[in-house]
Design a protein around this motif. Structure first.
Motif, short mmCIF file in Angstrom:
data_model
loop_
_atom_site.label_atom_id
_atom_site.label_comp_id
_atom_site.label_asym_id
_atom_site.label_seq_id
_atom_site.Cartn_x
_atom_site.Cartn_y
_atom_site.Cartn_z
N SER A 118 40.58 46.27 55.94
CA SER A 118 40.07 44.80 56.69
C SER A 118 39.27 44.84 55.03
O SER A 118 38.95 43.05 55.60
N ALA A 119 38.91 45.15 54.86
CA ALA A 119 37.89 45.01 53.19
C ALA A 119 39.02 44.79 52.04
O ALA A 119 38.16 44.67 50.84
N TRP A 120 40.28 44.65 51.99
CA TRP A 120 41.69 44.43 50.99
C TRP A 120 41.07 42.92 50.59
O TRP A 120 41.61 43.18 48.91
N PHE A 121 40.73 41.94 51.02
CA PHE A 121 40.58 40.65 50.11
C PHE A 121 39.01 40.33 49.80
O PHE A 121 39.17 39.49 49.64
N GLU A 122 38.60 41.19 49.95
CA GLU A 122 37.44 41.00 49.84
C GLU A 122 36.96 41.09 47.93
O GLU A 122 37.43 42.32 47.27
N LEU A 123 36.39 40.41 47.61
CA LEU A 123 36.06 40.61 46.18
C LEU A 123 35.19 41.42 45.23
O LEU A 123 33.94 42.03 45.88
N PHE A 124 35.66 42.13 44.20
CA PHE A 124 34.87 43.19 43.86
C PHE A 124 33.41 42.92 43.08
O PHE A 124 33.60 41.28 43.11
N SER A 125 32.50 43.66 44.08
CA SER A 125 31.42 43.11 43.46
C SER A 125 30.58 42.73 41.62
O SER A 125 29.61 41.45 41.82
N ASP A 126 31.57 42.99 41.14
CA ASP A 126 31.43 42.52 39.89
C ASP A 126 32.02 41.85 39.26
O ASP A 126 31.72 40.92 37.55
N LEU A 127 32.86 40.64 39.76
CA LEU A 127 34.05 39.96 39.11
C LEU A 127 33.52 38.39 39.96
O LEU A 127 33.27 38.67 41.42
N GLN A 128 33.87 37.25 39.04
CA GLN A 128 33.93 36.20 40.13
C GLN A 128 34.85 35.69 41.00
O GLN A 128 35.87 35.87 40.65
N PRO A 129 34.69 34.78 42.15
CA PRO A 129 35.31 35.17 42.69
C PRO A 129 36.50 33.57 42.11
O PRO A 129 36.40 32.46 41.13
N ARG A 130 38.32 33.53 42.45
CA ARG A 130 38.48 32.79 42.30
C ARG A 130 38.54 31.42 43.11
O ARG A 130 37.77 31.06 43.76
N ASP A 131 38.97 30.01 42.26
CA ASP A 131 38.66 28.87 42.34
C ASP A 131 39.43 28.52 44.21
O ASP A 131 40.33 28.70 43.89
N GLY A 132 38.25 28.73 45.06
CA GLY A 132 38.68 28.19 46.74
C GLY A 132 39.66 27.06 46.62
O GLY A 132 40.56 26.92 47.77
N ARG A 133 40.27 26.11 45.99
CA ARG A 133 40.60 24.96 45.58
C ARG A 133 41.91 25.58 44.94
O ARG A 133 42.58 24.11 45.41
N ARG A 134 42.35 26.61 44.55
CA ARG A 134 43.33 26.32 43.92
C ARG A 134 44.76 26.69 45.01
O ARG A 134 44.53 26.73 46.20
N PRO A 135 45.93 25.67 44.60
CA PRO A 135 46.93 25.31 45.61
C PRO A 135 47.40 27.02 45.93
O PRO A 135 47.69 27.98 45.26
N PHE A 136 48.27 27.02 47.31
CA PHE A 136 49.78 28.13 47.36
C PHE A 136 50.63 27.64 48.21
O PHE A 136 50.96 26.59 48.59
N ARG A 137 51.54 27.92 47.12
CA ARG A 137 52.85 27.96 47.27
C ARG A 137 53.39 28.04 49.34
O ARG A 137 52.93 28.91 49.50
N ARG A 138 54.00 27.39 50.12
CA ARG A 138 54.49 27.52 50.98
C ARG A 138 55.98 27.88 51.16
O ARG A 138 56.77 26.88 50.47
#
Length: 138
Positions: A118-138
Motif C-alpha cells: 500500500s506504500a509503494w507509490f508514496e513519495l520518499f520524504s527527501d525528494l520532490q514529487p513528479r509533475d502531476g500533469r505529466r502525460p501517461f501512455r494508454r
C-alpha cells in the motif's frame, strides 16, 4: 501523509517516469518504492542483455559513438550511484519475511521505512514529487 509518486500510481508509470528522467538528460532517480523496484529490474535485465549480446545492445549507433570508459558495465557502481540504499532487496530474502512493515524490529533497526504494497507509490520524504500533469501512455 506522503504525496503519491504517480497519479493513480500504476506500476507501468514507474518505468515511464524513469525513462523520462533519462530522456531529459537526467539520471533516473527513484522517488518511491515502485520506481526503485522498476530501476532494479531495468538494471538486472540490462546486465543480462549486455552479457547475452541481446539485440546488439553494445553495437547500436548511439552506444558505439560514446567514448569507452574503464567503468563501462560496472553494474555494482551503478547501484551505488542510482540508489539511496538497497533496502528494497530485503523483500526477497525469505529470512527477512515481514521486514516491509515499518513496525517490524528489523525494519526499525535499519531504518527501512514502509515497504508494504500500500506504500509503494508514496513519495520518499527527501525528494520532490513528479509533475502531476505529466502525460501517461494508454
Amino acid at each position: 501523509m506522503a504525496t503519491e509518486c504517480g497519479v493513480a500510481a500504476p506500476a507501468a508509470r514507474s518505468f515511464d517516469d524513469l525513462a523520462a528522467d533519462l530522456a531529459a538528460g537526467e539520471w533516473p532517480q527513484p522517488r518511491c518504492a515502485a520506481e526503485e523496484m522498476a530501476l532494479h529490474l531495468i538494471l538486472r535485465n540490462a546486465k543480462a542483455s549486455v552479457a547475452d549480446g541481446w539485440a546488439g545492445v553494445t553495437e547500436t549507433t548511439e552506444f558505439a559513438s560514446l567514448p569507452e570508459h574503464a567503468e563501462d558495465f560496472d553494474w555494482d557502481t551503478l547501484l551505488d550511484i542510482l540508489f539511496q540504499d538497497l533496502d528494497i532487496l530485503g523483500l526477497f530474502n525469505a529470512e527477512l519475511d515481514g521486514i516491509e512493515d515499518p513496525d517490524a524490529e528489523q525494519n526499525q533497526w535499519i531504518g527501512m521505512g514502509d515497504y508494504r504494497p500500500s506504500a509503494w507509490f508514496e513519495l520518499f520524504s527527501d525528494l520532490q514529487p513528479r509533475d502531476g500533469r505529466r502525460p501517461f501512455r494508454r
